[in-house]
Design a protein around this motif. Structure first.
Motif, PDB file in Angstrom:
ATOM      1  N   MET A   1       0.854  -1.185   0.000  1.00 25.08           N
ATOM      2  CA  MET A   1       0.000   0.000   0.000  1.00 25.08           C
ATOM      3  C   MET A   1       0.891   1.236   0.000  1.00 25.08           C
ATOM      4  N   ASN A   2       0.601   2.173  -0.872  1.00 25.62           N
ATOM      5  CA  ASN A   2       1.462   3.333  -1.058  1.00 25.62           C
ATOM      6  C   ASN A   2       0.776   4.606  -0.555  1.00 25.62           C
ATOM      7  N   LEU A   3       1.411   5.279   0.397  1.00 24.40           N
ATOM      8  CA  LEU A   3       0.935   6.549   0.931  1.00 24.40           C
ATOM      9  C   LEU A   3       1.878   7.641   0.453  1.00 24.40           C
ATOM     10  N   VAL A   4       1.343   8.655  -0.228  1.00 24.11           N
ATOM     11  CA  VAL A   4       2.159   9.753  -0.756  1.00 24.11           C
ATOM     12  C   VAL A   4       1.858  11.020   0.033  1.00 24.11           C
ATOM     13  N   VAL A   5       2.924  11.730   0.385  1.00 23.15           N
ATOM     14  CA  VAL A   5       2.815  12.964   1.157  1.00 23.15           C
ATOM     15  C   VAL A   5       3.322  14.115   0.298  1.00 23.15           C
ATOM     16  N   VAL A   6       2.517  15.163   0.142  1.00 25.73           N
ATOM     17  CA  VAL A   6       2.930  16.366  -0.583  1.00 25.73           C
ATOM     18  C   VAL A   6       3.098  17.485   0.429  1.00 25.73           C
TER      19      VAL A   6
ATOM     20  N   ASP B   1       6.031   7.797   0.473  1.00 24.36           N
ATOM     21  CA  ASP B   1       6.841   8.645  -0.403  1.00 24.36           C
ATOM     22  C   ASP B   1       6.512  10.102  -0.130  1.00 24.36           C
ATOM     23  N   VAL B   2       7.541  10.923   0.080  1.00 18.27           N
ATOM     24  CA  VAL B   2       7.346  12.345   0.373  1.00 18.27           C
ATOM     25  C   VAL B   2       7.785  13.172  -0.824  1.00 18.27           C
ATOM     26  N   ILE B   3       6.918  14.070  -1.261  1.00 18.53           N
ATOM     27  CA  ILE B   3       7.228  14.988  -2.355  1.00 18.53           C
ATOM     28  C   ILE B   3       7.384  16.388  -1.776  1.00 18.53           C
ATOM     29  N   GLU B   4       8.591  16.932  -1.855  1.00 12.69           N
ATOM     30  CA  GLU B   4       8.869  18.301  -1.409  1.00 12.69           C
ATOM     31  C   GLU B   4       8.688  19.232  -2.606  1.00 12.69           C
ATOM     32  N   LEU B   5       7.616  20.003  -2.606  1.00 12.87           N
ATOM     33  CA  LEU B   5       7.350  20.877  -3.748  1.00 12.87           C
ATOM     34  C   LEU B   5       8.414  21.961  -3.907  1.00 12.87           C
TER      35      LEU B   5
ATOM     36  N   LEU C   1       9.260  16.050 -12.180  1.00 13.56           N
ATOM     37  CA  LEU C   1       7.890  16.505 -11.955  1.00 13.56           C
ATOM     38  C   LEU C   1       6.892  15.456 -12.433  1.00 13.56           C
ATOM     39  N   ALA C   2       7.159  14.856 -13.569  1.00 16.73           N
ATOM     40  CA  ALA C   2       6.278  13.801 -14.075  1.00 16.73           C
ATOM     41  C   ALA C   2       6.219  12.632 -13.093  1.00 16.73           C
ATOM     42  N   ALA C   3       7.368  12.306 -12.492  1.00 14.97           N
ATOM     43  CA  ALA C   3       7.404  11.223 -11.511  1.00 14.97           C
ATOM     44  C   ALA C   3       6.583  11.586 -10.280  1.00 14.97           C
ATOM     45  N   ALA C   4       6.652  12.851  -9.858  1.00 10.78           N
ATOM     46  CA  ALA C   4       5.873  13.297  -8.693  1.00 10.78           C
ATOM     47  C   ALA C   4       4.379  13.236  -8.983  1.00 10.78           C
ATOM     48  N   ILE C   5       3.965  13.667 -10.165  1.00 14.36           N
ATOM     49  CA  ILE C   5       2.555  13.615 -10.546  1.00 14.36           C
ATOM     50  C   ILE C   5       2.072  12.171 -10.609  1.00 14.36           C
ATOM     51  N   ASP C   6       2.888  11.298 -11.179  1.00 14.41           N
ATOM     52  CA  ASP C   6       2.525   9.879 -11.251  1.00 14.41           C
ATOM     53  C   ASP C   6       2.390   9.278  -9.856  1.00 14.41           C
ATOM     54  N   ALA C   7       3.275   9.695  -8.947  1.00 16.14           N
ATOM     55  CA  ALA C   7       3.213   9.170  -7.578  1.00 16.14           C
ATOM     56  C   ALA C   7       1.910   9.587  -6.902  1.00 16.14           C
ATOM     57  N   VAL C   8       1.519  10.842  -7.075  1.00 13.82           N
ATOM     58  CA  VAL C   8       0.280  11.344  -6.466  1.00 13.82           C
ATOM     59  C   VAL C   8      -0.931  10.628  -7.046  1.00 13.82           C
ATOM     60  N   THR C   9      -0.991  10.528  -8.360  1.00 14.40           N
ATOM     61  CA  THR C   9      -2.178   9.930  -8.983  1.00 14.40           C
ATOM     62  C   THR C   9      -2.238   8.423  -8.773  1.00 14.40           C
ATOM     63  N   GLY C  10      -1.086   7.783  -8.533  1.00 18.66           N
ATOM     64  CA  GLY C  10      -1.074   6.337  -8.343  1.00 18.66           C
ATOM     65  C   GLY C  10      -1.140   5.898  -6.898  1.00 18.66           C
ATOM     66  N   ALA C  11      -1.166   6.852  -5.962  1.00 20.69           N
ATOM     67  CA  ALA C  11      -1.146   6.509  -4.543  1.00 20.69           C
ATOM     68  C   ALA C  11      -2.472   5.906  -4.091  1.00 20.69           C
ATOM     69  N   HIS C  12      -2.397   5.098  -3.044  1.00 22.95           N
ATOM     70  CA  HIS C  12      -3.613   4.574  -2.424  1.00 22.95           C
ATOM     71  C   HIS C  12      -4.194   5.567  -1.416  1.00 22.95           C
ATOM     72  N   GLY C  13      -3.374   6.506  -0.967  1.00 23.77           N
ATOM     73  CA  GLY C  13      -3.820   7.554  -0.068  1.00 23.77           C
ATOM     74  C   GLY C  13      -2.876   8.731  -0.178  1.00 23.77           C
ATOM     75  N   LEU C  14      -3.382   9.932   0.122  1.00 28.40           N
ATOM     76  CA  LEU C  14      -2.602  11.154  -0.071  1.00 28.40           C
ATOM     77  C   LEU C  14      -2.727  12.058   1.152  1.00 28.40           C
ATOM     78  N   ILE C  15      -1.598  12.601   1.592  1.00 29.57           N
ATOM     79  CA  ILE C  15      -1.569  13.637   2.627  1.00 29.57           C
ATOM     80  C   ILE C  15      -1.031  14.900   1.978  1.00 29.57           C
ATOM     81  N   ALA C  16      -1.786  15.982   2.026  1.00 32.37           N
ATOM     82  CA  ALA C  16      -1.398  17.237   1.378  1.00 32.37           C
ATOM     83  C   ALA C  16      -1.317  18.334   2.430  1.00 32.37           C
ATOM     84  N   VAL C  17      -0.122  18.929   2.569  1.00 32.80           N
ATOM     85  CA  VAL C  17       0.111  19.921   3.619  1.00 32.80           C
ATOM     86  C   VAL C  17       0.712  21.183   3.009  1.00 32.80           C
ATOM     87  N   THR C  18       0.150  22.334   3.358  1.00 30.07           N
ATOM     88  CA  THR C  18       0.631  23.606   2.829  1.00 30.07           C
ATOM     89  C   THR C  18       0.785  24.632   3.945  1.00 30.07           C
TER      90      THR C  18
END
Length: 204
Positions: free
Chosen positions: A1-6, A41-45, A65-82
């Motif tokens: 299971m893949n959790l992606v953090v932006v 997986d953590v994506i530092e914008l 950037l393409a890899a980051a977008i693919d990671a977000v769209t392919g994740a099973h769950g997403l945490i987005a923090v701004t």
């Protein structure tokens, strides 16, 4: 299971990244307790700022950037923090999600969070972040987390939860949504609840 953090924090170290890490660790712990193998997986914008701007101008993402977008769209769950800038999400945060196909997050569990200098900006979660992901047709967890400067190290009081309790509750809700649908299974119906209600109305 893949959790992606932006994380859209701009400094190093960053309170935005710190909040993102704590949310991710709490969700990972919940999922692991339920017997799931979890990769975070953590994506530092901040590291993709120039690439995001170039993509907006040219329409073509760089490989990172393409890899980051693919990671977000392919994740099973997403945490987005701004971080909060001018009473809303940061421009970099919004620009990155402007690059996501409007249908790519349909049905995806998302936890939204924000950091700021004062608690007065906490409504950014409801008037900016939640509507953004609702437009992208993601499933946003009920508990959103805002961390003001005074929240760090606070355990709460008799009338309010402290930051650690809010983190645990929100992360638990995300883990529950991620496990509610088997990994890899697409949503059975792309129609949102509102669209369903409208389709049931009769105007004759």
């Amino acid at each position: 299971m893949n959790l992606v953090v932006v994380s859209a924090g701009l400094s190093t170290p960053s309170s935005t990244r710190l909040l993102a890490d704590r949310l991710a660790e709490s969700a990972r712990a919940d999922l692991t307790e339920q017997g799931h193998d979890v990769r975070v997986d953590v994506i530092e914008l901040r590291e993709l700022g120039v690439a995001v701007a170039n993509n907006l101008l040219t329409g073509f993402p760089s490989p990172p950037l393409a890899a980051a977008i693919d990671a977000v769209t392919g994740a099973h769950g997403l945490i987005a923090v701004t971080p909060v800038f001018t009473a809303s999400y940061s421009g970099l945060f919004k620009s990155f999600f402007d690059l996501i196909d409007p249908d790519a997050l349909t049905g995806k569990p998302v936890l939204v969070a924000a950091t700021g200098g004062t608690a007065r900006h906490s409504l950014v979660l409801e008037h900016a972040l939640r509507p953004l992901f609702a437009y992208l047709r993601a499933v946003v967890v009920s508990t959103a987390v805002y961390a003001a400067s005074e929240d760090w190290g606070s355990g709460g009081d008799d009338y309010s939860e402290g930051l650690p309790a809010r983190i645990r509750r929100a992360a638990g809700e995300l883990a529950a949504l991620m496990t509610a649908r088997p990994v890899g299974e697409a949503p059975q119906d792309d129609i949102t609840a509102l669209e369903r209600q409208l389709s049931d109305l009769r105007f004759d």
